[in-house]
Motif scaffolding. Structure first.
Motif, PDB file in Angstrom:
ATOM      1  N   GLY A   1       0.687  -1.223  -0.013  1.00 43.99           N
ATOM      2  CA  GLY A   1      -0.086  -0.147   0.207  1.00 43.99           C
ATOM      3  C   GLY A   1       0.954   1.200  -0.099  1.00 43.99           C
ATOM      4  O   GLY A   1       0.705   2.314  -0.535  1.00 43.99           O
ATOM      5  N   ALA A   2       1.944   1.433   0.684  1.00 48.50           N
ATOM      6  CA  ALA A   2       2.940   2.692   0.882  1.00 48.50           C
ATOM      7  C   ALA A   2       3.459   2.556  -0.467  1.00 48.50           C
ATOM      8  O   ALA A   2       3.677   3.801  -0.841  1.00 48.50           O
ATOM      9  N   ARG A   3       4.190   1.699  -1.168  1.00 51.31           N
ATOM     10  CA  ARG A   3       4.573   1.483  -2.248  1.00 51.31           C
ATOM     11  C   ARG A   3       3.367   2.080  -3.378  1.00 51.31           C
ATOM     12  O   ARG A   3       3.932   3.146  -4.328  1.00 51.31           O
ATOM     13  N   TRP A   4       2.331   1.825  -3.434  1.00 55.22           N
ATOM     14  CA  TRP A   4       1.314   2.200  -4.264  1.00 55.22           C
ATOM     15  C   TRP A   4       1.122   3.491  -4.313  1.00 55.22           C
ATOM     16  O   TRP A   4       0.882   4.517  -5.156  1.00 55.22           O
ATOM     17  N   ILE A   5       0.884   4.110  -2.930  1.00 54.48           N
ATOM     18  CA  ILE A   5       0.638   5.471  -2.914  1.00 54.48           C
ATOM     19  C   ILE A   5       1.674   6.356  -3.206  1.00 54.48           C
ATOM     20  O   ILE A   5       1.789   7.356  -3.844  1.00 54.48           O
ATOM     21  N   GLU A   6       2.909   5.859  -3.070  1.00 55.14           N
ATOM     22  CA  GLU A   6       4.307   6.618  -3.591  1.00 55.14           C
ATOM     23  C   GLU A   6       4.228   6.577  -5.179  1.00 55.14           C
ATOM     24  O   GLU A   6       4.589   7.671  -5.600  1.00 55.14           O
ATOM     25  N   LEU A   7       3.870   5.371  -5.731  1.00 53.80           N
ATOM     26  CA  LEU A   7       3.853   5.322  -7.286  1.00 53.80           C
ATOM     27  C   LEU A   7       2.743   6.563  -7.803  1.00 53.80           C
ATOM     28  O   LEU A   7       2.701   6.899  -8.921  1.00 53.80           O
ATOM     29  N   GLN A   8       1.514   6.602  -7.049  1.00 55.11           N
ATOM     30  CA  GLN A   8       0.526   7.671  -7.504  1.00 55.11           C
ATOM     31  C   GLN A   8       0.985   9.127  -7.148  1.00 55.11           C
ATOM     32  O   GLN A   8       0.217   9.995  -7.750  1.00 55.11           O
ATOM     33  N   GLY A   9       1.945   9.138  -6.673  1.00 55.20           N
ATOM     34  CA  GLY A   9       2.577  10.698  -6.293  1.00 55.20           C
ATOM     35  C   GLY A   9       1.514  11.378  -5.202  1.00 55.20           C
ATOM     36  O   GLY A   9       1.759  12.645  -5.089  1.00 55.20           O
ATOM     37  N   ALA A  10       0.851  10.638  -4.247  1.00 52.87           N
ATOM     38  CA  ALA A  10      -0.067  11.137  -3.289  1.00 52.87           C
ATOM     39  C   ALA A  10       0.799  11.506  -2.170  1.00 52.87           C
ATOM     40  O   ALA A  10       1.840  10.819  -1.852  1.00 52.87           O
ATOM     41  N   VAL A  11       0.470  12.573  -1.461  1.00 44.35           N
ATOM     42  CA  VAL A  11       1.194  13.102  -0.281  1.00 44.35           C
ATOM     43  C   VAL A  11       0.199  13.438   0.915  1.00 44.35           C
ATOM     44  O   VAL A  11      -0.319  14.374   0.816  1.00 44.35           O
TER      45      VAL A  11
ATOM     46  N   VAL B   1      -2.427  13.266   6.645  1.00 42.43           N
ATOM     47  CA  VAL B   1      -2.659  12.318   7.852  1.00 42.43           C
ATOM     48  C   VAL B   1      -2.340  10.791   7.566  1.00 42.43           C
ATOM     49  O   VAL B   1      -3.071  10.515   6.590  1.00 42.43           O
ATOM     50  N   ILE B   2      -1.749  10.017   8.356  1.00 45.03           N
ATOM     51  CA  ILE B   2      -1.573   8.881   8.021  1.00 45.03           C
ATOM     52  C   ILE B   2      -1.863   8.247   9.380  1.00 45.03           C
ATOM     53  O   ILE B   2      -1.171   8.476  10.393  1.00 45.03           O
ATOM     54  N   PHE B   3      -2.896   7.089   9.375  1.00 43.59           N
ATOM     55  CA  PHE B   3      -2.948   6.469  10.838  1.00 43.59           C
ATOM     56  C   PHE B   3      -2.427   4.958  10.394  1.00 43.59           C
ATOM     57  O   PHE B   3      -3.422   4.433   9.416  1.00 43.59           O
ATOM     58  N   LEU B   4      -1.660   4.571  10.947  1.00 46.18           N
ATOM     59  CA  LEU B   4      -1.000   3.129  10.828  1.00 46.18           C
ATOM     60  C   LEU B   4      -1.557   2.158  11.625  1.00 46.18           C
ATOM     61  O   LEU B   4      -0.891   2.232  12.911  1.00 46.18           O
ATOM     62  N   ASP B   5      -2.546   1.029  11.432  1.00 47.96           N
ATOM     63  CA  ASP B   5      -2.489   0.039  12.184  1.00 47.96           C
ATOM     64  C   ASP B   5      -1.496  -1.045  11.835  1.00 47.96           C
ATOM     65  O   ASP B   5      -1.707  -1.674  10.861  1.00 47.96           O
ATOM     66  N   SER B   6      -0.373  -0.906  12.379  1.00 51.02           N
ATOM     67  CA  SER B   6       0.771  -1.788  11.863  1.00 51.02           C
ATOM     68  C   SER B   6       0.410  -3.266  11.938  1.00 51.02           C
ATOM     69  O   SER B   6      -0.443  -3.748  12.431  1.00 51.02           O
ATOM     70  N   ALA B   7       1.768  -4.063  11.484  1.00 53.49           N
ATOM     71  CA  ALA B   7       1.426  -5.637  11.600  1.00 53.49           C
ATOM     72  C   ALA B   7       1.562  -6.091  12.959  1.00 53.49           C
ATOM     73  O   ALA B   7       1.483  -7.300  13.038  1.00 53.49           O
ATOM     74  N   HIS B   8       1.934  -5.409  13.980  1.00 58.37           N
ATOM     75  CA  HIS B   8       2.171  -5.617  15.415  1.00 58.37           C
ATOM     76  C   HIS B   8       3.359  -6.409  15.633  1.00 58.37           C
ATOM     77  O   HIS B   8       3.065  -7.334  16.716  1.00 58.37           O
ATOM     78  N   GLU B   9       4.176  -6.726  14.621  1.00 58.32           N
ATOM     79  CA  GLU B   9       5.517  -6.990  15.119  1.00 58.32           C
ATOM     80  C   GLU B   9       6.610  -6.309  14.931  1.00 58.32           C
ATOM     81  O   GLU B   9       6.647  -5.231  14.179  1.00 58.32           O
ATOM     82  N   ILE B  10       7.735  -6.231  15.639  1.00 56.30           N
ATOM     83  CA  ILE B  10       8.606  -5.312  15.964  1.00 56.30           C
ATOM     84  C   ILE B  10       9.331  -4.973  14.492  1.00 56.30           C
ATOM     85  O   ILE B  10       9.213  -3.525  14.486  1.00 56.30           O
ATOM     86  N   ASP B  11       9.932  -5.813  13.886  1.00 56.17           N
ATOM     87  CA  ASP B  11      10.592  -5.488  12.819  1.00 56.17           C
ATOM     88  C   ASP B  11       9.659  -4.933  11.615  1.00 56.17           C
ATOM     89  O   ASP B  11       9.952  -3.863  10.972  1.00 56.17           O
ATOM     90  N   GLU B  12       8.636  -5.563  11.419  1.00 56.54           N
ATOM     91  CA  GLU B  12       7.581  -5.101  10.340  1.00 56.54           C
ATOM     92  C   GLU B  12       7.118  -3.609  10.787  1.00 56.54           C
ATOM     93  O   GLU B  12       6.937  -2.819   9.977  1.00 56.54           O
TER      94      GLU B  12
ATOM     95  N   ARG C   1       8.318  -1.430  12.410  1.00 59.69           N
ATOM     96  CA  ARG C   1       9.616  -0.351  12.220  1.00 59.69           C
ATOM     97  C   ARG C   1       9.825  -0.158  10.725  1.00 59.69           C
ATOM     98  O   ARG C   1       9.739   1.168  10.281  1.00 59.69           O
ATOM     99  N   TYR C   2       9.592  -1.017  10.107  1.00 58.80           N
ATOM    100  CA  TYR C   2       9.697  -0.877   8.648  1.00 58.80           C
ATOM    101  C   TYR C   2       8.470  -0.090   7.985  1.00 58.80           C
ATOM    102  O   TYR C   2       8.486   0.820   7.306  1.00 58.80           O
ATOM    103  N   GLU C   3       7.354  -0.434   8.494  1.00 60.76           N
ATOM    104  CA  GLU C   3       6.341   0.413   8.068  1.00 60.76           C
ATOM    105  C   GLU C   3       5.992   1.791   8.520  1.00 60.76           C
ATOM    106  O   GLU C   3       5.842   2.792   7.540  1.00 60.76           O
ATOM    107  N   LEU C   4       6.592   2.057   9.717  1.00 59.19           N
ATOM    108  CA  LEU C   4       6.759   3.510  10.038  1.00 59.19           C
ATOM    109  C   LEU C   4       7.786   4.319   9.326  1.00 59.19           C
ATOM    110  O   LEU C   4       7.315   5.443   8.829  1.00 59.19           O
ATOM    111  N   GLU C   5       8.815   3.625   9.074  1.00 56.17           N
ATOM    112  CA  GLU C   5       9.813   4.418   7.857  1.00 56.17           C
ATOM    113  C   GLU C   5       9.001   4.559   6.610  1.00 56.17           C
ATOM    114  O   GLU C   5       9.291   5.562   6.021  1.00 56.17           O
ATOM    115  N   LEU C   6       8.515   3.570   5.986  1.00 61.56           N
ATOM    116  CA  LEU C   6       7.917   3.686   4.727  1.00 61.56           C
ATOM    117  C   LEU C   6       6.668   4.848   4.600  1.00 61.56           C
ATOM    118  O   LEU C   6       6.909   5.885   3.739  1.00 61.56           O
TER     119      LEU C   6
END
Length: 104
Positions: A64-74, A77-88, A90-95
């Motif tokens: 989803g993050a990669r698709w948003i980037e490809l669309q050029g959307a900025v 506000v982003i509400f991220l309901d993450s994967a609930h796993e530490i490494d995932e 962290r990566y989601e937050l960075e993206l």
């Protein structure tokens, strides 16, 4: 905010704990091996007349993050309901932080 458009990115499959924890899994309505979370989500959207403002996009947060980037959307506000796993998470937050409008 009245004219806000909401893109909801989720797999609607639940998290690892839901699948691994037999106690929690008993409380999930499975049909054909899939939780019915998406069906309930859409029922709520329809019942509240939000179909013109809320668009579900059934994918992983990373795709989803990669698709948003490809669309050029900025997003503002982003509400991220993450994967609930530490490494995932962290990566989601960075993206998603990289996609956010400056000051957002």
């Amino acid at each position: 905010l009245n004219a806000a458009f909401i893109l909801c990115i989720d797999t609607w499959l639940g998290d690892l704990r839901m699948w691994a924890d037999g106690v929690e899994r008993r409380h999930v309505d499975l049909q054909s091996g899939r939780p019915q979370v998406y069906d309930q989500f859409m029922a709520n959207i329809i019942a509240n007349n939000l179909t013109q403002r809320v668009l579900p996009f059934s994918t992983t947060s990373i795709l989803g993050a990669r698709w948003i980037e490809l669309q050029g959307a900025v997003p503002d506000v982003i509400f991220l309901d993450s994967a609930h796993e530490i490494d995932e998470t962290r990566y989601e937050l960075e993206l998603y932080y990289a996609l956010l409008r400056p000051g957002g």
